[in-house]
Write an enzyme that holds these catalytic residues in place. Sequence first.
Site, PDB file in Angstrom:
ATOM      1  N   SER A 108       0.819  -1.202   0.000  1.00 45.57           N
ATOM      2  CA  SER A 108       0.000   0.000   0.000  1.00 45.57           C
ATOM      3  C   SER A 108       0.860   1.263   0.000  1.00 45.57           C
ATOM      4  O   SER A 108       1.926   1.314   0.620  1.00 45.57           O
ATOM      5  CB  SER A 108      -0.897   0.006   1.242  1.00 45.57           C
ATOM      6  OG  SER A 108      -1.593   1.234   1.362  1.00 45.57           O
ATOM      7  N   TYR A 130      -2.433   5.786  -4.987  1.00 43.64           N
ATOM      8  CA  TYR A 130      -3.554   6.667  -5.259  1.00 43.64           C
ATOM      9  C   TYR A 130      -3.032   7.763  -6.188  1.00 43.64           C
ATOM     10  O   TYR A 130      -2.018   8.407  -5.867  1.00 43.64           O
ATOM     11  CB  TYR A 130      -4.072   7.314  -3.974  1.00 43.64           C
ATOM     12  CG  TYR A 130      -4.735   6.359  -3.024  1.00 43.64           C
ATOM     13  CD1 TYR A 130      -6.074   6.017  -3.172  1.00 43.64           C
ATOM     14  CD2 TYR A 130      -4.026   5.810  -1.953  1.00 43.64           C
ATOM     15  CE1 TYR A 130      -6.690   5.144  -2.294  1.00 43.64           C
ATOM     16  CE2 TYR A 130      -4.635   4.934  -1.067  1.00 43.64           C
ATOM     17  CZ  TYR A 130      -5.969   4.605  -1.242  1.00 43.64           C
ATOM     18  OH  TYR A 130      -6.574   3.733  -0.369  1.00 43.64           O
ATOM     19  N   THR A 156      -5.285   2.739  -7.675  1.00 37.21           N
ATOM     20  CA  THR A 156      -6.631   2.742  -7.111  1.00 37.21           C
ATOM     21  C   THR A 156      -7.430   3.877  -7.730  1.00 37.21           C
ATOM     22  O   THR A 156      -7.052   5.043  -7.610  1.00 37.21           O
ATOM     23  CB  THR A 156      -6.568   2.893  -5.584  1.00 37.21           C
ATOM     24  OG1 THR A 156      -5.910   1.738  -5.035  1.00 37.21           O
ATOM     25  CG2 THR A 156      -7.963   2.998  -4.995  1.00 37.21           C
ATOM     26  N   LYS A 220      -7.296  -0.690 -10.084  1.00 39.63           N
ATOM     27  CA  LYS A 220      -8.031  -1.342  -8.997  1.00 39.63           C
ATOM     28  C   LYS A 220      -9.252  -0.504  -8.658  1.00 39.63           C
ATOM     29  O   LYS A 220      -9.125   0.676  -8.336  1.00 39.63           O
ATOM     30  CB  LYS A 220      -7.129  -1.481  -7.769  1.00 39.63           C
ATOM     31  CG  LYS A 220      -7.792  -2.101  -6.555  1.00 39.63           C
ATOM     32  CD  LYS A 220      -6.801  -2.188  -5.414  1.00 39.63           C
ATOM     33  CE  LYS A 220      -7.411  -2.815  -4.166  1.00 39.63           C
ATOM     34  NZ  LYS A 220      -8.448  -1.956  -3.561  1.00 39.63           N
ATOM     35  N   HIS A 244     -13.109  -1.730  -3.068  1.00 41.96           N
ATOM     36  CA  HIS A 244     -12.308  -1.233  -1.942  1.00 41.96           C
ATOM     37  C   HIS A 244     -12.692  -1.944  -0.638  1.00 41.96           C
ATOM     38  O   HIS A 244     -12.657  -1.360   0.444  1.00 41.96           O
ATOM     39  CB  HIS A 244     -12.482   0.279  -1.792  1.00 41.96           C
ATOM     40  CG  HIS A 244     -11.237   1.003  -1.383  1.00 41.96           C
ATOM     41  ND1 HIS A 244     -10.507   1.793  -2.227  1.00 41.96           N
ATOM     42  CD2 HIS A 244     -10.588   1.059  -0.201  1.00 41.96           C
ATOM     43  CE1 HIS A 244      -9.474   2.314  -1.596  1.00 41.96           C
ATOM     44  NE2 HIS A 244      -9.500   1.874  -0.354  1.00 41.96           N
TER      45      HIS A 244
END
Length: 345
Positions: A108, A130, A156, A220, A244
Amino acid sequence: MTEPDGAANRADLPGRVALNPVHRDFFAGGAGEERTLRRNEEAFAQRWIVPRVLRGAGARDLRTTLFGTDLTMPVLIAPTAFHRLAHPAGEVGTARAAAAAGTIMVLSMAATQPVEDVAATGAHLWMQVYPQPDEDFQRHVVKRAGAAGCRALVVTVDSPVLGRRERDRRHGFRDLPAGFACENMRDADGRLRDIAMDPALSWEHIDRLRASTGLPILLKGILHPQDARLAVEHGVDGLIVSNHGGRQLDGALATVDALPAVVRAVDNRIPVLLDGGVRRGADVVVALALGATAVLVGRPVIWGLAAGGPGGVRDVLETLRDELDHTLALAGARRPADLSADQVA
C-alpha cells in the site's frame, strides 16, 4: 455486523483480541451501513460449484504467471494500510510470509514501512498508488517503487474522495499514533506528504501515468464493464475488480457480482483479478471459474498478522492454498484454467 469465521480467518479471533479496538474497527469496518462490505461475502455464499466428474485430473497444479512473475497459486495479498498497527513486524512481516508462500504482495501507498525495507525481504512486490494531483510527486513515488524492485503498479481509481467510514468517525480515528507514518509518502527531501484524494481524477491522469513508466499498470476499483473497455483502450495492462473492500461507496455492487460482465468486456485482452469477500478456497474457485486470473485477500491477512506475525499470515495463505487444492480436486479440475463459468450456479 456479523463477520466470517472461515478457515482463511483461522487467526481472526486472537488477532482481534490483540488489537486496539480503534485499530480493529479501522481494519474490519466499511463505509456507511456496511451493506457492500457484507454483500461481498454474501455474494460468494449464494453461488454454488457444479462439479465435473470422471475427468482423470490427478494431482493439481496451482501455479500461475502474472506479468512475468511465477506464482505458486493464484492468490495474492491485497494492498491494506498501516500493518504496524496490527503487529510490530508490519509490512516487512507480511512480505516475508508472501515470499515464503511464493506469491505477490501488493504494498500500500499507506504502508507504515518504506518500500525499500519491504523489498529487502525478497518478496515479489507490486506497488499500490492513489493518483496524486501533484504530478512531480507522483513521478517520484513511481520511480521509487521501480528502483526498489516493484514489478507493477496498482492504481486505485475508486477513491476521488474518501469513503464515509462510520466506525472511524465514531472513534475519531484520523491520524496514526506517534512514531508511525505513511513511509511511502515521503518526497525527494524526505518530507512526509498527505495522501491526496483527487475529485478531478480522469482517464487523462492514467494516460500521463502510462507515459511515465514502463511498469505494468493495473487499475483497482473497476466494476462497470464500460470502464473495463476504456481501460484496455488506454493501454492498461490489467484490472482488479474491486469495491475497496466495501470501504468507499456503500451500496456498490459486490465484486463477484460484477466480475462476469467485466470479464466479457475485456475479452481475454488483459488479465482480470478480483478482491473483496474471498474467505475460502471455494470462493477462489468460484472467482476463477467466472474468469478471474487470480484473487487478492486483505482482511484475512491482517487478522493473521495480528494473531501471529509473519507466521500467522503464512497460516492464512497456506490454508487458502490447501482449500483451493482440495476444492479443485472435487470440482474435477487439475489447473485453474480447467474451470469454466458453467461450473458456477
